[in-house]
Design an enzyme around this catalytic site. Structure first.
Site, PDB file in Angstrom:
ATOM      1  N   SER A  48      35.124  30.769  40.430  1.00  0.00           N
ATOM      2  CA  SER A  48      34.804  31.408  38.984  1.00  0.00           C
ATOM      3  C   SER A  48      35.668  31.054  37.777  1.00  0.00           C
ATOM      4  CB  SER A  48      34.533  32.925  38.847  1.00  0.00           C
ATOM      5  OG  SER A  48      35.513  33.488  39.671  1.00  0.00           O
ATOM      6  N   ASP A  67      44.111  38.947  40.123  1.00  0.00           N
ATOM      7  CA  ASP A  67      43.678  39.066  41.498  1.00  0.00           C
ATOM      8  C   ASP A  67      44.883  39.361  42.416  1.00  0.00           C
ATOM      9  OD1 ASP A  67      42.918  38.460  44.526  1.00  0.00           O
ATOM     10  OD2 ASP A  67      41.168  37.458  43.435  1.00  0.00           O
ATOM     11  N   HIS A 140      34.333  45.168  46.255  1.00  0.00           N
ATOM     12  CA  HIS A 140      32.907  45.606  46.334  1.00  0.00           C
ATOM     13  C   HIS A 140      32.369  47.019  46.956  1.00  0.00           C
ATOM     14  CE1 HIS A 140      32.754  41.636  45.060  1.00  0.00           C
ATOM     15  NE2 HIS A 140      31.564  41.293  45.203  1.00  0.00           N
ATOM     16  N   ASP A 166      27.276  39.816  42.138  1.00  0.00           N
ATOM     17  CA  ASP A 166      26.758  40.664  43.413  1.00  0.00           C
ATOM     18  C   ASP A 166      25.726  41.754  43.332  1.00  0.00           C
ATOM     19  OD1 ASP A 166      27.831  38.607  45.104  1.00  0.00           O
ATOM     20  OD2 ASP A 166      29.864  39.416  44.530  1.00  0.00           O
TER      21      ASP A 166
END
Ligand code: SAH
Ligand code: MG
Length: 206
Positions: A48, A67, A140, A166
């Site tokens: 991404s 991240d 997530h 997602d």
């Protein structure tokens, strides 16, 4: 792709983003120069990052790529999406940062992308720069997705974009964390729905 280096890099990057989703992100990034810098949560090996970064590079904008590079729950040893080649045995943990750096260099994006090797929670704590695009693709779980969507969407300028990966409306298709977090931002009334491409949803701040 606008440059051969980005094209070559994309084909060799491990990751979890479909090409139609990546192209939609790159198109959004191209529109953000006048709004503010871009920021993503969850870079992994840089897929991404290269799509959004190539859009930023085309217009002279910047991408902050956040991240901790320790992987999400599903990337850990013994879990479904574990990749043994990203496991640092000496330290007993996942580390996607070397792969990420390789991808950014191969795509000639080192002067466009600012890697932030830290958790989303730590990074947002003192964040003060208004943003033109936020892409959420980190943890997530309900808790992580809700935290990321609600805390980072506050930093978007008017007309700025929030993109969330997602999104699965039905539990049989995937986890509900990102979908519920996306709905929570929409229900705040501060955003308009723009589009959904595959599992990527896009909102725009009013
Ligand atoms: N966008 C990537 C895929 C991201 S996978 C692609 O295009 O392929 C999810 C990433 O989120 C993992 O690399 C993991 O380390 C990171 N992550 C999970 N929870 C996080 C958190 N709380 N803060 C920062 N990064 C997180
Ligand atoms: Mg994802």
């Amino acid at each position: 792709m606008s440059e051969l280096s980005e094209f070559i890099a994309l084909n060799s990057i491990k990751g979890f983003l479909a090409d139609d989703e990546g192209c939609a992100l790159r198109d959004l990034a191209v529109q953000t120069k006048a709004l503010g810098p871009c920021l993503e949560i969850g870079s992994y090996c840089g897929k991404s990052t290269v799509y959004i970064g190539s859009g930023c590079k085309a217009v002279g904008n910047t991408l902050y790529a956040v991240d901790h590079h320790r992987g999400s729950e599903e990337h850990q040893l013994g879990e479904e999406y574990h990749d043994a080649s990203l496991f640092d045995a000496a330290h007993g943990r996942m580390n996607s940062f070397p792969e990420f750096n390789r991808a950014i260099a191969a795509a000639t994006l080192t002067d466009t992308v600012v890697p932030v090797v830290a958790s989303s929670m730590l990074t947002v704590r003192d964040w003060a720069t208004p943003l033109g695009l936020v892409f959420i693709d980190g943890g997530h779980s309900h808790e992580s997705a809700m935290h990321d969507c609600l805390s980072w969407s506050r930093h978007l300028v008017p007309d700025g974009y929030l993109a969330v990966h997602d999104l699965f409306e039905h539990p049989s298709d995937g986890g509900q964390g990102p979908y519920l977090a996306f709905q929570a931002v929409l229900n705040s009334g501060d955003f308009n729905f723009i589009k959904q491409v595959n599992s990527l949803g896009v909102l725009q701040r009013k």
